[in-house]
Enzyme design. Sequence first.
Site, PDB file in Angstrom:
ATOM      1  N   GLU A  30     -15.052   8.677 -10.948  1.00  0.00           N
ATOM      2  CA  GLU A  30     -14.040   7.786 -11.523  1.00  0.00           C
ATOM      3  C   GLU A  30     -14.215   7.663 -13.037  1.00  0.00           C
ATOM      4  OE1 GLU A  30     -11.578   6.652  -9.756  1.00  0.00           O
ATOM      5  OE2 GLU A  30     -12.397   7.385  -7.858  1.00  0.00           O
ATOM      6  N   GLU A  71     -12.754  -2.691 -10.631  1.00  0.00           N
ATOM      7  CA  GLU A  71     -12.585  -1.232 -10.698  1.00  0.00           C
ATOM      8  C   GLU A  71     -13.156  -0.559  -9.457  1.00  0.00           C
ATOM      9  OE1 GLU A  71     -11.059   2.089 -11.568  1.00  0.00           O
ATOM     10  OE2 GLU A  71     -10.820   0.504 -13.077  1.00  0.00           O
ATOM     11  N   GLU A  78      -7.915   3.297  -3.630  1.00  0.00           N
ATOM     12  CA  GLU A  78      -7.290   4.590  -3.927  1.00  0.00           C
ATOM     13  C   GLU A  78      -7.871   5.701  -3.052  1.00  0.00           C
ATOM     14  OE1 GLU A  78      -7.564   5.272  -8.125  1.00  0.00           O
ATOM     15  OE2 GLU A  78      -5.890   3.913  -8.556  1.00  0.00           O
TER      16      GLU A  78
END
Length: 121
Positions: A30, A71, A78
């Site tokens: 990420e 996050e 996701e």
Amino acid sequence: MKYKNGSGWNRLRSAFGWSLAGLASAFHNEVAFRQELVMAAVLLPTGLWLGKGGAEKAMLCSSVFLVLLAELLNSAIESVVDRVGTEKHPLSGRAKDIGSAAVLLALFNLGMVWALVLLWR
């Protein structure tokens, strides 16, 4: 209750290992998490230095950790959505957008906390 990897200290040790694996996965996969870690590397020592007393230091630093937490949760959402399917679907888009909104709110919170603590003493 029986756990796959035992109970007590063994389970805690396993859970800690899974948590470290999750952090490593977020770091390697990420870009946004890596960027926010750089931000945290600057802001956490700055918050400890600028904060007057424990309460201010805690507010400044916890607002940084909240961004990292949001996050991580956004990245998890996701990943699950992408695992289920890559075709466009309104619910998939909604889930990803809501996760992104959580990160945005955490960033707004960070800015507000830092402004209130440092500018209105």
